[in-house]
Scaffold this motif. Structure first.
Motif, PDB file in Angstrom:
ATOM      1  N   ALA A  26     -49.939   0.929 -28.565  1.00  0.00           N
ATOM      2  CA  ALA A  26     -49.307   0.793 -27.251  1.00  0.00           C
ATOM      3  C   ALA A  26     -50.356   0.828 -26.146  1.00  0.00           C
ATOM      4  O   ALA A  26     -50.278   0.067 -25.167  1.00  0.00           O
ATOM      5  N   MET A  27     -51.354   1.686 -26.297  1.00  0.00           N
ATOM      6  CA  MET A  27     -52.431   1.755 -25.318  1.00  0.00           C
ATOM      7  C   MET A  27     -53.229   0.462 -25.297  1.00  0.00           C
ATOM      8  O   MET A  27     -53.704   0.028 -24.234  1.00  0.00           O
ATOM      9  N   ASP A  28     -53.364  -0.186 -26.447  1.00  0.00           N
ATOM     10  CA  ASP A  28     -54.083  -1.461 -26.488  1.00  0.00           C
ATOM     11  C   ASP A  28     -53.303  -2.544 -25.760  1.00  0.00           C
ATOM     12  O   ASP A  28     -53.899  -3.400 -25.081  1.00  0.00           O
ATOM     13  N   TYR A  29     -51.975  -2.538 -25.879  1.00  0.00           N
ATOM     14  CA  TYR A  29     -51.168  -3.499 -25.120  1.00  0.00           C
ATOM     15  C   TYR A  29     -51.360  -3.274 -23.618  1.00  0.00           C
ATOM     16  O   TYR A  29     -51.426  -4.228 -22.839  1.00  0.00           O
ATOM     17  N   ARG A  30     -51.446  -2.023 -23.231  1.00  0.00           N
ATOM     18  CA  ARG A  30     -51.670  -1.723 -21.815  1.00  0.00           C
ATOM     19  C   ARG A  30     -53.051  -2.211 -21.373  1.00  0.00           C
ATOM     20  O   ARG A  30     -53.214  -2.712 -20.262  1.00  0.00           O
ATOM     21  N   ARG A  31     -54.037  -2.047 -22.257  1.00  0.00           N
ATOM     22  CA  ARG A  31     -55.384  -2.543 -21.946  1.00  0.00           C
ATOM     23  C   ARG A  31     -55.359  -4.056 -21.739  1.00  0.00           C
ATOM     24  O   ARG A  31     -55.980  -4.578 -20.813  1.00  0.00           O
TER      25      ARG A  31
END
Length: 262
Positions: A130-135
């Motif tokens: 999920a953090m990678d999608y935000r990145r």
């Protein structure tokens, strides 16, 4: 022909719902990493290939919907009217989503949404994804700003601050939803928090939280550069690794080597 297409679409939607609800129930009961795609397929009485036809990866069964929104911020900024700033465009859109109780801003109280949020919180590997999608969202937004002629540094700083502010607001909303707070209370607090957060971005934080009391004494266990005084490069990591290995009671080879009877 239209009836056939409609029936086919309904069957596809039913299969999608079946696979997702089956997977989420199994993940929540046994843990995400303890359930295989093959087990999900068996429980849903379909082939493993069918699962991958609907969900390209295992994590897509939980957070695949996030992929559809990574470009939202960049699109909102790209389509903003003349004279409007990226800050105003994203604030306006965020408030609009709050009005609609949209899941993108953490305002959905549907059981499926809350189930996914519980899994995210409980599963580090999903949280990392999920953090990678935000990145990716931040990258797309900064690229859009650079395409308008702004410098890379300014574009990345503006994009990161705008999106991270939204993520904090969403997280607060989700936590309140999971706590079971009354929806109208959450809605009122969400609007107040959004106006406050975007207001900080608009007016700056340079003069906020100025200290008016004496600070505590400096921590003597740290050097002026911020390193621990007793830190030995590689030493603490090696000790921690050794302790993990020695505490691994399931390592048969290690147990044999450390057996005092040998």
């Amino acid at each position: 022909m239209e009836q056939h297409t409609g029936l086919r679409a309904r069957k596809k939607n039913a299969t999608w719902d079946l696979l997702k609800t089956t997977a989420l129930a199994m993940f929540e009961e046994r843990g995400y990493e303890n359930v295989s795609v093959a087990e999900i397929a068996a429980a849903a009485e379909v082939s493993k290939a069918t699962v991958f036809n609907y969900f390209p990866s295992k994590e897509d069964l939980v957070i695949g919907g996030m992929k559809q929104h990574t470009g939202d911020a960049a699109r909102i900024v790209r389509e903003r009217p003349v004279g409007q700033t990226p800050h105003d465009a994203l604030r306006e859109h965020f408030l609009h989503l709050l009005e609609r109780h949209a899941p993108q801003v953490g305002m959905s109280d549907s059981p499926l949404f809350l189930q996914i949020q519980r899994l995210l919180i409980a599963t580090p590997v999903l949280m990392i994804s999920a953090m990678d999608y935000r990145r990716r969202s931040s990258i797309e937004l900064s690229e859009e700003l650079m395409a308008e002629g702004y410098s890379q540094l300014t574009s990345r700083l503006v994009g990161a601050q705008l999106l991270h502010t939204q993520y904090i607001l969403v997280e607060l909303n989700v936590r309140r939803m999971l706590n079971g707070d009354p929806i109208e209370d959450i809605r009122r607090q969400a609007f107040a928090a959004a106006h406050h957060a975007f207001g900080l971005l608009e007016n700056g934080i340079g003069d906020l939280m100025r200290r008016d009391t004496e600070p505590p004494a400096p921590d003597a266990s740290y050097t002026p550069d911020g390193c621990r005084v007793d830190y030995e490069p590689g030493g603490s990591e090696a000790r921690e690794a050794a302790e993990r290995v020695l505490n691994d009671t399931e390592n048969e080879l290690l147990q044999d080597l450390t057996d005092p009877r040998r």
